[in-house]
Design an enzyme around this catalytic site. Sequence first.
Site, PDB file in Angstrom:
ATOM      1  N   GLU A  29       0.845  -1.193   0.000  1.00 26.12           N
ATOM      2  CA  GLU A  29       0.000   0.000   0.000  1.00 26.12           C
ATOM      3  C   GLU A  29       0.883   1.245   0.000  1.00 26.12           C
ATOM      4  O   GLU A  29       2.011   1.232   0.490  1.00 26.12           O
ATOM      5  CB  GLU A  29      -0.911  -0.005   1.233  1.00 26.12           C
ATOM      6  CG  GLU A  29      -1.895   1.146   1.276  1.00 26.12           C
ATOM      7  CD  GLU A  29      -2.972   0.969   2.343  1.00 26.12           C
ATOM      8  OE1 GLU A  29      -3.893   1.791   2.388  1.00 26.12           O
ATOM      9  OE2 GLU A  29      -2.877   0.003   3.122  1.00 26.12           O
ATOM     10  N   ASN A 176     -12.402  -1.514  -1.108  1.00 21.34           N
ATOM     11  CA  ASN A 176     -11.684  -2.026   0.054  1.00 21.34           C
ATOM     12  C   ASN A 176     -12.353  -1.534   1.328  1.00 21.34           C
ATOM     13  O   ASN A 176     -12.646  -0.335   1.456  1.00 21.34           O
ATOM     14  CB  ASN A 176     -10.231  -1.535   0.030  1.00 21.34           C
ATOM     15  CG  ASN A 176      -9.517  -1.800   1.354  1.00 21.34           C
ATOM     16  OD1 ASN A 176      -9.100  -2.920   1.626  1.00 21.34           O
ATOM     17  ND2 ASN A 176      -9.393  -0.773   2.189  1.00 21.34           N
ATOM     18  N   GLU A 177     -12.614  -2.453   2.237  1.00 21.31           N
ATOM     19  CA  GLU A 177     -13.204  -2.105   3.543  1.00 21.31           C
ATOM     20  C   GLU A 177     -14.319  -1.077   3.379  1.00 21.31           C
ATOM     21  O   GLU A 177     -14.334  -0.026   4.017  1.00 21.31           O
ATOM     22  CB  GLU A 177     -12.130  -1.611   4.515  1.00 21.31           C
ATOM     23  CG  GLU A 177     -11.141  -2.698   4.894  1.00 21.31           C
ATOM     24  CD  GLU A 177     -10.197  -2.316   6.029  1.00 21.31           C
ATOM     25  OE1 GLU A 177     -10.278  -1.174   6.541  1.00 21.31           O
ATOM     26  OE2 GLU A 177      -9.368  -3.169   6.399  1.00 21.31           O
ATOM     27  N   TYR A 252      -6.903  -8.886  11.721  1.00 16.11           N
ATOM     28  CA  TYR A 252      -5.583  -8.591  12.275  1.00 16.11           C
ATOM     29  C   TYR A 252      -5.447  -9.196  13.669  1.00 16.11           C
ATOM     30  O   TYR A 252      -6.404  -9.224  14.450  1.00 16.11           O
ATOM     31  CB  TYR A 252      -5.354  -7.079  12.334  1.00 16.11           C
ATOM     32  CG  TYR A 252      -5.092  -6.467  10.983  1.00 16.11           C
ATOM     33  CD1 TYR A 252      -3.816  -6.475  10.434  1.00 16.11           C
ATOM     34  CD2 TYR A 252      -6.122  -5.888  10.246  1.00 16.11           C
ATOM     35  CE1 TYR A 252      -3.564  -5.910   9.185  1.00 16.11           C
ATOM     36  CE2 TYR A 252      -5.878  -5.323   8.993  1.00 16.11           C
ATOM     37  CZ  TYR A 252      -4.593  -5.340   8.472  1.00 16.11           C
ATOM     38  OH  TYR A 252      -4.355  -4.794   7.242  1.00 16.11           O
ATOM     39  N   GLU A 308      -6.171  -9.157   3.836  1.00 17.00           N
ATOM     40  CA  GLU A 308      -5.387  -8.441   4.835  1.00 17.00           C
ATOM     41  C   GLU A 308      -5.359  -9.276   6.107  1.00 17.00           C
ATOM     42  O   GLU A 308      -6.405  -9.568   6.678  1.00 17.00           O
ATOM     43  CB  GLU A 308      -5.951  -7.044   5.128  1.00 17.00           C
ATOM     44  CG  GLU A 308      -5.760  -6.045   3.997  1.00 17.00           C
ATOM     45  CD  GLU A 308      -6.163  -4.627   4.372  1.00 17.00           C
ATOM     46  OE1 GLU A 308      -6.058  -4.260   5.577  1.00 17.00           O
ATOM     47  OE2 GLU A 308      -6.566  -3.875   3.468  1.00 17.00           O
ATOM     48  N   GLN A 357       2.100  -5.922   5.860  1.00 12.83           N
ATOM     49  CA  GLN A 357       2.310  -5.705   4.431  1.00 12.83           C
ATOM     50  C   GLN A 357       3.705  -6.204   4.076  1.00 12.83           C
ATOM     51  O   GLN A 357       4.427  -6.701   4.949  1.00 12.83           O
ATOM     52  CB  GLN A 357       2.127  -4.247   4.084  1.00 12.83           C
ATOM     53  CG  GLN A 357       0.687  -3.769   4.242  1.00 12.83           C
ATOM     54  CD  GLN A 357       0.472  -2.326   3.829  1.00 12.83           C
ATOM     55  OE1 GLN A 357       1.337  -1.660   3.264  1.00 12.83           O
ATOM     56  NE2 GLN A 357      -0.703  -1.822   4.146  1.00 12.83           N
TER      57      GLN A 357
END
Length: 514
Positions: A29, A176-177, A252, A308, A357
């Site tokens: 990103e 995204n999201e 996460y 992610e 990432q």
Amino acid sequence: MTTTRGTAIVNLDIEGPTISRHLYGHFAEHLGACIYGGFYVGEDSEIPHEGGIRLDVVEALRALEIPNLRWPGGCFADEYHWKDGIGPKESRPRMVNTHWGDVEENNHFGTHEFLALCELLGAEPYISGNVGSGTVQEMSEWVEYLTRDGDSPMVRLRKANGRDEPWRVRFWGIGNETWGCGGNMRAEYYADLARQYATYCRDHGDNTLYRIASGASDNDLAWTETLMKQISCPGCEFTPKNFFQALSLHYYTMAGTWEAKGSATEFDTETYYRTLAAARRIDRIITGHSTVMDLYDPLRTVGLVLDEWGTWWDVEPGTNPGFLFQQNTLRDALVAGVHFDIFHKHAGRLVMANIAQTVNVLQAMILTDGDRLVRTPTYHVFEMNKGHQDATSLPVHLKLAAGGSHALPDGKELDTLSVSASTKDGALLISLSNLDADAPAEVTLDLRGGSVGTPTARLLTADRPQVFNSPQHPDAVAPRPWDEGLRTDPDRPGLLTVTLPAHSFATVRAPIAG
């Protein structure tokens, strides 16, 4: 200190689903030093590069056989307008990266640079389109610009920018999201947008798109069901509508809260165990989403994409809080090992995963410091596990004779042993993690339904889970041969015992005989 003892029964003759190589995907990103200073140093840099792309980073990632790379975000994707990143660099308009650090973005790394990077890596591109602040036309034209041959307005624009032949770009994220930074949308509203965007993201020539709808956060099963309702119905016998081919999921791992995630390097034993318990939670989350999807798609034609995942800690002291730079310890490596075992288990539905990432951000493979490059402990797990890519998964049944769990403060138990296995090209690969912070483990591998040749093993560990690699100590956590940790039984050739030190990850490889 009690040694954990267990038996892992591995059936060599019972084939499970294929472990897609794309489960070992990556994410880049425009955030902190992931792109600028990480992947890209510019054409005037003294650091060896090709067209501004760092060659030491490329070399390190090629050793992982990196299968795909997701770009340009993340949250950045939904404020990125791709036409700002093409053409002569001096003419590209600048913007402010409002999501990450409120810094100026000069757009010198754009579409052509990203596709050149993917070609150097030998990786497939995965592009996240702008749904949050973009338009259907904008994303449709990006697909045309990249993938169409012949003659059209976007083809002529691409050729004017120096690329005659189209690229092959299969993977496209529809936002995204969208439940958060991608627009704060309701599931029902986004579901309609996903159908609309998917309609106009067209296949050009033989480039067949794999459209990935912006899916849920964590265990939001209602979001997944809302999207599945757009393409099928409960118990339907027909093939789901072909608007999108997969749904995404983000998760996460952290030991604290979003407001106080904790230090990447300074943590006590109980925090260590809370982290591994949070990592294991992904099994239940994937199971939940898969169950909902099975109701609408029992033949599993629609993929689940965890694009992610990884650990998220407080940034290193003295760094820009918007750059998300964190160190990477043996604890992070063990989180990765556990995740991959779980990914292999769900390979029938889970078709792609992208760690967040790749360089200098969150649970990175690589940290750069000027012209210096450090491979993190997590990097080594990817490298040790690369033999699982596109391999056939094997069922593993783990039975514990002693130990094997740790009591958590909330009354739950954390299993401290994790195992997965696969076969490919006539070889068996078994991955094992001992998550116990203090005690060793002894695992007997009971190989049934076939025989193997002489095994070899590799081990990743350190004196403490807090150890990390740095420019001064680049190999503080690095794999080493571990044949001394293997023991065979001459009277029972199907048995192989592996001794695992505390807080360690290991792989065992053996040729399959006959």
